[in-house]
Scaffold this active site. Structure first.
Site: not given
Ligand code: DOR
Ligand code: ZN
Length: 356
Positions: A13, A15, A17, A99, A136, A174, A247, A263
């Site tokens: 999992h 990210h 970008r 997702k 999620h 998560h 994550d 977040a």
């Molecule tokens: O804290 C998080 N950030 N939770 C998520 O589900 C998405 C992620 C984000 O893409 O920044």
């Molecule tokens: Zn995530």
């Protein structure tokens, strides 16, 4: 133990970008992890196989020289996702999951699913073709306490869904609560969960330690100690239904340190050392390899990695920040000393077994 050699892990999992941020963050993951499940919550989101193919090419192009890192792509489910697109995804060979973001649950989830009933045909197709649904798992009802949203999701959405579609393969992403641990354990097969380093190492007090701490803020939010300890017990139990998913979710310092901060916790450069720390604290360092390198691959039906990687028990200081053209990134534990590090050679490549 001063050294720990493991099969090269995967991140189930992540990210990454896009654009300059992708280029800035990818090497930290690609040098340590063999593969990663790449989240599709870009703007606009990755909703089609064609978009996922193009994003995959951008990730491959951003890899450091000689990297053999493999991005495992995902699609972003919307109310409008056509079952036919999911069949194409299955046939693509490079898309490994779909997702489900409840609309409004988290960062870049505006295009997500407004009600589970709206996507039942899509979910039936996923069950039929055997493509995992990555969830999620939080309700978005503002009247539900933010710390109860995961447990409520199990009771009102995920539990009923799995009763209805027992053949659906699901990764509960998560997980943060004792209820999620119990729920995963209650299903004989087809359900697994990823666990982040922050949910193993911190409870919600970390958000308020001496002041408001935006770099500890992610969603699902950190929970009370009894939940942290349940999640740590699950991760370190050897149960193959629990596996590594960082994550790691980069946001610029400006976006985090704001009146309405985003977040997401950026952990990629220190993720594996953090997991080692958590497993060591639990007295189960010997179970790290299976959690990090075997359980996820087995669940996704992919071969385990062949390469090895070595962790050394030697203090190092996490940088205070990482510069990027889109602003600096403040990692988890910025400026702090960690007890474990990934062994690397002069070219910053991990080595394993014999010293270089
Ligand atoms: O804290 C998080 N950030 N939770 C998520 O589900 C998405 C992620 C984000 O893409 O920044
Ligand atoms: Zn995530």
């Amino acid at each position: 133990m001063r050294e720990l050699t493991l099969t090269r892990p995967d991140d189930w999992h992540l990210h990454l970008r896009d654009g300059a941020m992708l280029t800035a963050v990818l090497p930290a993951t690609a040098t340590v992890f063999g593969r990663a499940i790449v989240m599709p919550n870009l703007r606009p989101p990755i909703t089609t196989v064609a978009q996922a193919a193009a994003y995959r090419e951008r990730i491959l192009a951003a890899r450091p020289p000689r990297s053999d890192f493999v991005p495992l792509m995902t699609l972003y489910l919307t109310d409008a996702t056509a079952p036919e697109e999911l069949r194409l995804a299955r046939q693509s060979g490079f898309i490994h999951g779909v997702k489900l973001y409840p609309a409004g649950a988290t960062t870049h989830s505006e295009a997500g699913v407004t009600h589970i009933d709206r996507i039942l045909p899509a979910l039936e197709t996923l069950a039929e073709i055997g493509l995992p649904l990555l969830v999620h798992g939080e309700v978005t009802d503002p009247s539900v306490d933010v710390f109860d949203r995961e447990a409520r999701y199990i009771d009102t959405v995920l539990g009923p869904l799995l009763e209805r579609l027992p053949g659906l393969k699901v990764v509960f992403e998560h997980i943060t609560t004792a209820q999620a641990v119990d729920f995963v354990r209650s299903r004989a097969q087809g359900l697994a969960a990823t666990i982040t380093p922050q949910h193993l190492l911190y409870n919600r007090n970390a958000l308020f330690q001496g002041g408001l701490r935006p770099h500890y803020y992610c969603l699902p939010v950190l929970k009370a100690e009894r939940h942290r300890s349940a999640v740590l017990e699950a991760a370190t139990s050897g149960d193959p239904r629990f596996f590594l998913g960082t994550d790691s979710a980069p946001h610029s310092r400006m976006a985090k340190e704001s009146a309405c901060g985003c977040a997401g916790i950026y952990s990629a450069p220190l993720a594996l050392p953090l997991y080692a720390e958590a497993f060591e604290q639990a007295g189960h360092l010997g179970r790290l390899e299976a959690f990090a390198a075997f359980h996820g691959a087995d669940f996704y039906g992919l071969p385990r990695n062949q390469a090895k990687i070595t962790l050394i028990r030697e203090n190092w200081r996490v940088p205070a920040s990482y510069p990027t053209p889109d602003g600096e990134l403040i990692p988890l534990r910025a400026g702090e000393v960690l007890p474990w590090q990934v062994a690397t050679d002069a070219q910053n490549r991990p080595w394993a077994g014999d010293h270089p």
